[in-house]
Write an enzyme that holds these catalytic residues in place. Structure first.
Site, PDB file in Angstrom:
ATOM      1  N   ASP A 273      -5.964   7.809   1.219  1.00  0.00           N
ATOM      2  CA  ASP A 273      -5.666   7.107   1.271  1.00  0.00           C
ATOM      3  C   ASP A 273      -4.464   6.130   2.033  1.00  0.00           C
ATOM      4  O   ASP A 273      -4.636   4.968   1.513  1.00  0.00           O
ATOM      5  CB  ASP A 273      -4.099   6.692   0.090  1.00  0.00           C
ATOM      6  CG  ASP A 273      -4.880   8.329  -1.528  1.00  0.00           C
ATOM      7  OD1 ASP A 273      -6.073   7.586  -1.305  1.00  0.00           O
ATOM      8  OD2 ASP A 273      -4.600   9.164  -1.907  1.00  0.00           O
TER       9      ASP A 273
ATOM     10  N   GLU B 279     -12.407  12.734   0.831  1.00  0.00           N
ATOM     11  CA  GLU B 279     -11.665  12.922  -0.667  1.00  0.00           C
ATOM     12  C   GLU B 279     -12.463  13.916  -1.300  1.00  0.00           C
ATOM     13  O   GLU B 279     -12.162  14.699  -2.116  1.00  0.00           O
ATOM     14  CB  GLU B 279     -11.135  11.339  -1.237  1.00  0.00           C
ATOM     15  CG  GLU B 279     -10.173  12.268  -2.598  1.00  0.00           C
ATOM     16  CD  GLU B 279     -10.066  10.978  -3.364  1.00  0.00           C
ATOM     17  OE1 GLU B 279     -10.261  10.034  -3.376  1.00  0.00           O
ATOM     18  OE2 GLU B 279     -10.078  11.447  -4.558  1.00  0.00           O
TER      19      GLU B 279
ATOM     20  N   ASP C 109     -11.743   7.658   2.822  1.00  0.00           N
ATOM     21  CA  ASP C 109     -11.954   7.448   1.206  1.00  0.00           C
ATOM     22  C   ASP C 109     -13.294   6.730   0.953  1.00  0.00           C
ATOM     23  O   ASP C 109     -12.807   5.635   0.716  1.00  0.00           O
ATOM     24  CB  ASP C 109     -10.190   7.181   0.770  1.00  0.00           C
ATOM     25  CG  ASP C 109     -10.395   7.314  -0.857  1.00  0.00           C
ATOM     26  OD1 ASP C 109     -11.354   7.482  -1.772  1.00  0.00           O
ATOM     27  OD2 ASP C 109      -8.948   7.128  -1.407  1.00  0.00           O
TER      28      ASP C 109
ATOM     29  N   ILE D 289     -14.196   5.190  -2.091  1.00  0.00           N
ATOM     30  CA  ILE D 289     -14.359   4.365  -3.298  1.00  0.00           C
ATOM     31  C   ILE D 289     -12.339   4.677  -3.017  1.00  0.00           C
ATOM     32  O   ILE D 289     -11.924   6.126  -3.625  1.00  0.00           O
ATOM     33  CB  ILE D 289     -14.267   4.516  -3.824  1.00  0.00           C
ATOM     34  CG1 ILE D 289     -15.849   3.870  -4.010  1.00  0.00           C
ATOM     35  CG2 ILE D 289     -13.897   3.126  -5.180  1.00  0.00           C
ATOM     36  CD1 ILE D 289     -16.899   4.275  -6.070  1.00  0.00           C
ATOM     37  N   ASP D 290     -11.347   3.787  -3.143  1.00  0.00           N
ATOM     38  CA  ASP D 290     -10.152   3.891  -3.191  1.00  0.00           C
ATOM     39  C   ASP D 290      -9.760   3.120  -4.127  1.00  0.00           C
ATOM     40  O   ASP D 290     -10.286   1.594  -4.276  1.00  0.00           O
ATOM     41  CB  ASP D 290      -8.591   3.473  -2.048  1.00  0.00           C
ATOM     42  CG  ASP D 290      -7.351   3.472  -2.661  1.00  0.00           C
ATOM     43  OD1 ASP D 290      -7.143   5.215  -2.804  1.00  0.00           O
ATOM     44  OD2 ASP D 290      -6.527   2.571  -2.449  1.00  0.00           O
TER      45      ASP D 290
ATOM     46  N   THR E 165     -10.974   4.333  -7.735  1.00  0.00           N
ATOM     47  CA  THR E 165     -11.873   4.647  -8.411  1.00  0.00           C
ATOM     48  C   THR E 165     -11.695   4.699  -9.974  1.00  0.00           C
ATOM     49  O   THR E 165     -12.975   3.815 -10.985  1.00  0.00           O
ATOM     50  CB  THR E 165     -11.720   5.928  -8.750  1.00  0.00           C
ATOM     51  OG1 THR E 165     -12.480   6.649  -7.341  1.00  0.00           O
ATOM     52  CG2 THR E 165     -13.084   6.744  -9.356  1.00  0.00           C
TER      53      THR E 165
END
Ligand code: 2AM
Ligand code: CA
Ligand code: CA
Ligand code: CA
Length: 276
Positions: A220, A65, A92, A94-95, A97
């Site tokens: 995601d 991402e 990803d 940090i999914d 954030t």
């Protein structure tokens, strides 16, 4: 090293950084808008994950991402540029954030490996609960070393269903309200935790009966979709087409309530609120 070993090591390593930084003040930057955030921790975690992957698999491609410019068009273009790679990692760092920034402890690292556009390895790591979800195509899904299965509800009345509101586009939030108005009174209750990947992991282990959300990106959904399938659930787009790494509108469920939810989502999509 196998792709699963690489993914687990990278997710745990990035997760340790995220956990360490969770209690500190974050330097937040806006991407496309004040709803679309990134921190130095997202960027540092992605750099760590990329380094690990390339160390072990130097010839593989990575779609992450934070390596992609903000906005829907750039995201779609990045997927199209990358999807034909035989070996593609979809990352990803940090999914969730927004949760990370606010200290709401619902975020995770999501790492998927796709071979010829099919996800075959998936890892989702929740650093705050130290929960590691893993799956390999054809080999089942696990939470730690315990095999996991989707839940058994057959009716919406007994189902706990989650949704989400992607941050980039206010129009998408409005479009989802019509779906919520249809589904919320029919299911046991609704949740919106703010991490699509973790919601998918929760469908896989039976904590949620189903999850839907509009306008998400490949990073995601890639890992979570394999987790749900390997745990015996079903993943499609919100019109019922099979999951593919390009799907943006997702419905994942225990399988038993899939068609009931598809009917509700299709009806909601047909009422004209799409234009709001
Ligand atoms: P993120 O935290 O990695 O950005 C919450 O509804 C979900 O939407 C999260 O999985 C979140 O992922 C994602 N999301 C957040 N901002 C988004 C945006 N601008 N466009 C699309 N998805 C977004
Ligand atoms: Ca983001
Ligand atoms: Ca995400
Ligand atoms: Ca992210």
């Amino acid at each position: 090293m196998t792709t699963l070993e690489t993914a687990i090591n990278a997710a745990r390593e990035a997760g340790a950084l995220i956990r360490e930084k969770a209690a500190t003040t974050k330097q937040v930057q806006f991407k496309s808008s004040a709803h679309d955030l990134v921190t130095q921790v997202d960027q540092a975690a992605e750099a760590m994950i990329r380094k690990r992957i390339l160390e072990n698999h130097p010839e593989h491609a990575i779609l992450g991402e934070e390596g992609v410019a903000a906005g829907v068009d750039a995201s779609k273009a990045a997927l199209e540029e990358n999807r034909s790679h035989e070996h593609l990692w979809i990352v990803d760092p940090i999914d969730g954030t927004t949760n990370f920034v606010h200290g709401f402890p619902m975020f995770c690292v999501s790492i998927a490996y796709a071979h010829h556009q099919k996800v075959t390895t998936a890892v989702i790591y929740d650093p705050m609960r130290d929960e590691l979800f893993t799956a390999e195509k054809g080999r089942g899904a696990f939470l730690g070393n315990r095999s996991i299965q989707v839940s058994s509800e057959k009716v919406l009345e007994e189902s706990l269903v989650a949704t989400g509101f992607p941050s980039g586009d206010r129009g998408v939030r409005r479009r989802n309200v019509e779906r919520i108005l249809k589904i919320s009174p029919r299911c046991r209750n609704l949740r919106a935790g703010g991490s699509a990947a973790l919601h998918l992991a929760y469908v896989a282990c039976g904590r949620l009966s189903a999850f839907w959300e509009l306008e998400l990106n490949a990073w995601d959904l890639a890992a979570g979709s394999l987790l749900v399938e390997e745990a015996g659930g079903k993943v499609s787009d919100t019109a019922g087409s099979p999951y593919d790494i390009g799907v943006r509108h997702i419905l994942a469920s225990n399988g038993r309530i899939h068609s009931l939810l598809l009917d509700e989502l299709k009806e909601a999509g047909a009422t004209g609120f799409e234009e709001l």
